[in-house]
Design a protein around this motif. Structure first.
Motif, PDB file in Angstrom:
ATOM      1  N   GLY A  74      39.953 -62.389 -44.239  1.00 48.62           N
ATOM      2  CA  GLY A  74      39.408 -61.739 -43.044  1.00 48.62           C
ATOM      3  C   GLY A  74      38.714 -60.427 -43.358  1.00 48.62           C
ATOM      4  O   GLY A  74      38.489 -60.071 -44.524  1.00 48.62           O
ATOM      5  N   GLY A  75      38.389 -59.697 -42.298  1.00 52.45           N
ATOM      6  CA  GLY A  75      37.626 -58.461 -42.443  1.00 52.45           C
ATOM      7  C   GLY A  75      38.354 -57.392 -43.240  1.00 52.45           C
ATOM      8  O   GLY A  75      37.762 -56.727 -44.094  1.00 52.45           O
ATOM      9  N   SER A  76      39.626 -57.216 -42.964  1.00 58.43           N
ATOM     10  CA  SER A  76      40.373 -56.164 -43.670  1.00 58.43           C
ATOM     11  C   SER A  76      40.396 -56.429 -45.165  1.00 58.43           C
ATOM     12  O   SER A  76      40.153 -55.525 -45.974  1.00 58.43           O
ATOM     13  CB  SER A  76      41.808 -56.071 -43.136  1.00 58.43           C
ATOM     14  OG  SER A  76      41.788 -55.792 -41.766  1.00 58.43           O
ATOM     15  N   ASP A  79      36.921 -55.821 -46.711  1.00 53.23           N
ATOM     16  CA  ASP A  79      36.634 -54.384 -46.843  1.00 53.23           C
ATOM     17  C   ASP A  79      37.429 -53.784 -48.010  1.00 53.23           C
ATOM     18  O   ASP A  79      36.901 -53.010 -48.807  1.00 53.23           O
ATOM     19  CB  ASP A  79      36.988 -53.644 -45.537  1.00 53.23           C
ATOM     20  CG  ASP A  79      35.962 -53.877 -44.437  1.00 53.23           C
ATOM     21  OD1 ASP A  79      34.865 -54.393 -44.735  1.00 53.23           O
ATOM     22  OD2 ASP A  79      36.251 -53.546 -43.269  1.00 53.23           O
ATOM     23  N   HIS A 104      35.735 -48.669 -39.431  1.00 51.19           N
ATOM     24  CA  HIS A 104      37.024 -49.263 -39.078  1.00 51.19           C
ATOM     25  C   HIS A 104      38.072 -48.752 -40.069  1.00 51.19           C
ATOM     26  O   HIS A 104      37.738 -48.408 -41.205  1.00 51.19           O
ATOM     27  CB  HIS A 104      36.904 -50.791 -39.182  1.00 51.19           C
ATOM     28  CG  HIS A 104      38.105 -51.528 -38.681  1.00 51.19           C
ATOM     29  ND1 HIS A 104      39.178 -51.845 -39.490  1.00 51.19           N
ATOM     30  CD2 HIS A 104      38.407 -52.019 -37.450  1.00 51.19           C
ATOM     31  CE1 HIS A 104      40.078 -52.491 -38.779  1.00 51.19           C
ATOM     32  NE2 HIS A 104      39.642 -52.612 -37.534  1.00 51.19           N
ATOM     33  N   MET A 151      29.046 -49.169 -41.924  1.00 48.53           N
ATOM     34  CA  MET A 151      29.188 -50.355 -41.064  1.00 48.53           C
ATOM     35  C   MET A 151      27.855 -50.718 -40.391  1.00 48.53           C
ATOM     36  O   MET A 151      27.037 -49.841 -40.104  1.00 48.53           O
ATOM     37  CB  MET A 151      30.284 -50.159 -40.022  1.00 48.53           C
ATOM     38  CG  MET A 151      29.974 -49.169 -38.934  1.00 48.53           C
ATOM     39  SD  MET A 151      31.443 -48.569 -38.021  1.00 48.53           S
ATOM     40  CE  MET A 151      32.531 -49.967 -37.920  1.00 48.53           C
ATOM     41  N   ASN A 155      32.591 -50.929 -33.845  1.00 49.89           N
ATOM     42  CA  ASN A 155      33.441 -51.767 -33.001  1.00 49.89           C
ATOM     43  C   ASN A 155      33.817 -51.105 -31.678  1.00 49.89           C
ATOM     44  O   ASN A 155      34.183 -51.787 -30.736  1.00 49.89           O
ATOM     45  CB  ASN A 155      34.712 -52.182 -33.746  1.00 49.89           C
ATOM     46  CG  ASN A 155      35.354 -51.051 -34.517  1.00 49.89           C
ATOM     47  OD1 ASN A 155      34.703 -50.394 -35.341  1.00 49.89           O
ATOM     48  ND2 ASN A 155      36.607 -50.794 -34.266  1.00 49.89           N
ATOM     49  N   ASP A 182      30.166 -53.345 -43.451  1.00 48.01           N
ATOM     50  CA  ASP A 182      31.122 -54.087 -42.643  1.00 48.01           C
ATOM     51  C   ASP A 182      30.328 -54.627 -41.453  1.00 48.01           C
ATOM     52  O   ASP A 182      29.947 -53.865 -40.556  1.00 48.01           O
ATOM     53  CB  ASP A 182      32.239 -53.135 -42.206  1.00 48.01           C
ATOM     54  CG  ASP A 182      33.252 -53.796 -41.291  1.00 48.01           C
ATOM     55  OD1 ASP A 182      32.881 -54.776 -40.606  1.00 48.01           O
ATOM     56  OD2 ASP A 182      34.399 -53.337 -41.237  1.00 48.01           O
ATOM     57  N   VAL A 184      31.394 -57.033 -39.431  1.00 50.65           N
ATOM     58  CA  VAL A 184      32.349 -57.807 -38.630  1.00 50.65           C
ATOM     59  C   VAL A 184      31.904 -57.927 -37.173  1.00 50.65           C
ATOM     60  O   VAL A 184      31.986 -58.992 -36.571  1.00 50.65           O
ATOM     61  CB  VAL A 184      33.754 -57.153 -38.735  1.00 50.65           C
ATOM     62  CG1 VAL A 184      34.652 -57.542 -37.583  1.00 50.65           C
ATOM     63  CG2 VAL A 184      34.404 -57.524 -40.067  1.00 50.65           C
ATOM     64  N   GLN A 185      31.412 -56.845 -36.598  1.00 53.71           N
ATOM     65  CA  GLN A 185      31.068 -56.887 -35.174  1.00 53.71           C
ATOM     66  C   GLN A 185      29.671 -57.450 -34.920  1.00 53.71           C
ATOM     67  O   GLN A 185      29.418 -58.016 -33.864  1.00 53.71           O
ATOM     68  CB  GLN A 185      31.178 -55.486 -34.558  1.00 53.71           C
ATOM     69  CG  GLN A 185      32.616 -54.971 -34.478  1.00 53.71           C
ATOM     70  CD  GLN A 185      33.486 -55.734 -33.485  1.00 53.71           C
ATOM     71  OE1 GLN A 185      32.980 -56.371 -32.555  1.00 53.71           O
ATOM     72  NE2 GLN A 185      34.792 -55.692 -33.682  1.00 53.71           N
ATOM     73  N   THR A 205      34.227 -61.564 -40.559  1.00 55.17           N
ATOM     74  CA  THR A 205      35.484 -62.233 -40.246  1.00 55.17           C
ATOM     75  C   THR A 205      35.228 -63.304 -39.188  1.00 55.17           C
ATOM     76  O   THR A 205      34.374 -63.135 -38.317  1.00 55.17           O
ATOM     77  CB  THR A 205      36.550 -61.224 -39.768  1.00 55.17           C
ATOM     78  OG1 THR A 205      37.821 -61.852 -39.761  1.00 55.17           O
ATOM     79  CG2 THR A 205      36.269 -60.668 -38.392  1.00 55.17           C
ATOM     80  N   HIS A 207      37.237 -64.561 -36.790  1.00 56.20           N
ATOM     81  CA  HIS A 207      37.841 -64.535 -35.451  1.00 56.20           C
ATOM     82  C   HIS A 207      37.077 -63.700 -34.433  1.00 56.20           C
ATOM     83  O   HIS A 207      37.408 -63.709 -33.251  1.00 56.20           O
ATOM     84  CB  HIS A 207      39.315 -64.109 -35.516  1.00 56.20           C
ATOM     85  CG  HIS A 207      39.574 -62.659 -35.754  1.00 56.20           C
ATOM     86  ND1 HIS A 207      39.800 -61.784 -34.728  1.00 56.20           N
ATOM     87  CD2 HIS A 207      39.658 -61.936 -36.890  1.00 56.20           C
ATOM     88  CE1 HIS A 207      40.032 -60.570 -35.235  1.00 56.20           C
ATOM     89  NE2 HIS A 207      39.941 -60.641 -36.546  1.00 56.20           N
ATOM     90  N   LYS A 208      36.025 -63.010 -34.879  1.00 55.27           N
ATOM     91  CA  LYS A 208      35.201 -62.290 -33.899  1.00 55.27           C
ATOM     92  C   LYS A 208      34.021 -63.158 -33.449  1.00 55.27           C
ATOM     93  O   LYS A 208      33.233 -62.744 -32.615  1.00 55.27           O
ATOM     94  CB  LYS A 208      34.652 -60.996 -34.492  1.00 55.27           C
ATOM     95  CG  LYS A 208      35.671 -60.118 -35.183  1.00 55.27           C
ATOM     96  CD  LYS A 208      36.462 -59.243 -34.247  1.00 55.27           C
ATOM     97  CE  LYS A 208      37.294 -58.253 -35.069  1.00 55.27           C
ATOM     98  NZ  LYS A 208      38.244 -57.524 -34.270  1.00 55.27           N
TER      99      LYS A 208
HETATM  100  C1  LIG Z   1      34.466 -53.317 -37.698  1.00 55.11           C
HETATM  101  C2  LIG Z   1      35.701 -54.063 -38.098  1.00 55.11           C
HETATM  102  N1  LIG Z   1      36.011 -54.174 -39.398  1.00 55.11           N
HETATM  103  C3  LIG Z   1      37.100 -54.844 -39.823  1.00 55.11           C
HETATM  104  C4  LIG Z   1      37.961 -55.444 -38.926  1.00 55.11           C
HETATM  105  C5  LIG Z   1      39.180 -56.157 -39.438  1.00 55.11           C
HETATM  106  O1  LIG Z   1      38.977 -57.551 -39.458  1.00 55.11           O
HETATM  107  P1  LIG Z   1      40.235 -58.544 -39.526  1.00 55.11           P
HETATM  108  O2  LIG Z   1      40.939 -58.442 -38.222  1.00 55.11           O
HETATM  109  O3  LIG Z   1      39.632 -59.894 -39.764  1.00 55.11           O
HETATM  110  O4  LIG Z   1      41.084 -58.111 -40.681  1.00 55.11           O
HETATM  111  C6  LIG Z   1      37.692 -55.346 -37.548  1.00 55.11           C
HETATM  112  C7  LIG Z   1      38.617 -55.944 -36.553  1.00 55.11           C
HETATM  113  O5  LIG Z   1      38.990 -55.333 -35.587  1.00 55.11           O
HETATM  114  C8  LIG Z   1      36.524 -54.640 -37.125  1.00 55.11           C
HETATM  115  O6  LIG Z   1      36.216 -54.517 -35.827  1.00 55.11           O
END
Ligand SMILES: Cc1ncc(COP(=O)(O)O)c(C=O)c1O
Length: 405
Positions: A74-76, A79, A104, A151, A155, A182, A184-185, A205, A207-208
């Motif tokens: 995932g995103g975390s 990153d 984030h 980013m 977010n 990043d 993700v959003q 990621t 799930h978004k």
């Molecule tokens: C900008 C951003 N980066 C990273 C993440 C983390 O992603 P994940 O929940 O898949 O670990 C999020 C999730 O809230 C996010 O909004």
């Protein structure tokens, strides 16, 4: 499928409901094709093929090559891998990292930890709309800078950064610095082409964007120095150990393909609902200010972030929840006191006003009826809370620039 009767979901930036078509695509890899893709037998080869195909789909959508795609949890994780991986692989060149004050926490906390481990970190600020100035990033870059992480879209306030301009400015100052974003959003809303964006590393990621939780991508441009952070297997070309989560990977690729195919419809719906809320909320609620970019082209479609004077964001959320509406706030309640969002503080929003932040994010769950509902329930909630407040004073003058509509 939609929300249970009486509920309205306005928190798509937190997570999204997995699309039925995504779930359907995943199920065979949970039920029948559950074998280890690294094994030699025929059943395993079918799962290997599914992963290869998913990798091709993702690479194609990003304008990348399949070998440049690393599947993560995932995103975390993406990153963390980007920051820790580049610094660990670049020790002989330097240990300076440039990032921004509005990232984030997956980036900010990793940067802080790297600092404890001996790296030097420069944090670049943002303008009052939450955007990063390419010249400010370049000014922070040094000869020993090995990584710049900015980013793509924020977010909380939805501010979109001009990565191509940031990349050009960074490379002019130090052509060897690696650029991570990043995304993700933004991935749910825009076609992302790594070459047009000019990035070396990019986080997504699933799930978004209506995919499963626990599935992500780190795009890694060929030749980028990156040391693996999870050891113990040769998966993902030695960049991330662990038996692959075939179902999640298939789900991620399917979700990205659907986001691509339905981009226009998603964009049209989100923008229309967003515009109505950004116009109507300040009209219906006194002492409410919109935060983030005014120009829709610089703001994520579907992001509506506001600050409401003389109320706490968390209290509004609880009242909205009771009224059947799920939303979010940038402020976080830690040990009994409400901390203002680091993003709003970096933008210069006075902390007292920032404590009244509210984030509404629109998406596939939503239609006009949901906007109607919010516009009906929110004004009386705010009015009730202000009436309960023991001290009624005038808005301090430093709030004024944030409350103009
Ligand atoms: C900008 C951003 N980066 C990273 C993440 C983390 O992603 P994940 O929940 O898949 O670990 C999020 C999730 O809230 C996010 O909004």
């Amino acid at each position: 499928m939609s929300e249970p009767a009486g509920r309205t979901y306005l928190d798509h930036a937190a997570t999204t409901r997995p699309d039925e078509r995504v779930v359907e695509a995943m199920l065979p890899y949970l039920r029948e094709r559950w074998h280890n893709p690294s094994s030699i037998y025929v059943e395993a080869q079918a799962t290997r093929r599914a992963i290869d195909e998913a990798r091709e789909t993702v690479a194609d959508l990003l304008g990348a090559r399949p070998e440049e795609i690393v599947f993560t949890s995932g995103g975390s994780e993406s990153d963390n891998l980007a920051l820790r991986g580049v610094l660990a692989a670049s020790r002989s060149r330097g240990q300076h990292l440039v990032t921004t004050a509005v990232e984030h926490h997956a980036v900010l906390d990793t940067a802080e930890q790297l600092q404890h481990e001996g790296a030097t970190v420069s944090l670049v600020g943002v303008d009052r709309e939450g955007r990063v100035d390419p010249a400010a990033v370049a000014a922070a870059v040094r000869d020993d800078t090995v990584l710049v992480s900015v980013m793509h879209a924020n977010n909380e306030v939805g501010a979109i950064n001009d990565l191509a301009a940031i990349g050009r400015a960074v490379r002019e100052r130090n052509p060897r610095a690696v650029l991570h974003t990043d995304a993700v959003q933004s991935a749910a809303h825009f076609a992302l082409d790594v070459n047009r964006l000019g990035v070396d590393l990019l986080t997504i990621t699933a799930h978004k964007l209506y995919g499963p939780r626990g599935a992500g991508v780190l795009y890694v441009r060929s030749g980028t120095p990156l040391a693996p952070q999870i050891l113990g297997g040769s998966q993902e070309r030695d960049r991330r150990a662990g038996t692959e989560n075939t179902a999640a990977i298939v789900g991620l690729a399917t979700a990205m393909r659907l986001a691509h195919e339905e981009r226009e419809a998603d964009l049209t719906r989100d923008r229309a609902l967003q515009t109505r809320l950004l116009t109507e909320l300040p009209r219906r609620i006194p002492l409410l200010g919109v935060t983030g970019p005014r120009d829709p082209a610089q703001r994520l479609p579907g992001n509506v972030s506001v600050v409401v004077g003389f109320v706490e964001g968390e209290s509004i959320l609880l009242a909205l929840d009771l009224a059947g509406v799920a939303a979010s706030s940038g402020s976080a309640c830690t040990t009994g006191s409400v901390e203002p969002s680091h993003v709003l503080v970096a933008m210069g929003v006075p902390p007292d006003l920032a404590r009244g932040s509210l984030r509404i994010t629109l998406g596939r769950e939503n239609a006009e009826r949901d906007v109607d509902r919010l516009l009906t329930v929110l004004p009386p909630i705010v009015e009730r809370m202000r009436a309960l407040s023991p001290v009624r004073v005038a808005a301090p003058p430093e709030w004024a620039p944030w409350l103009v509509s």
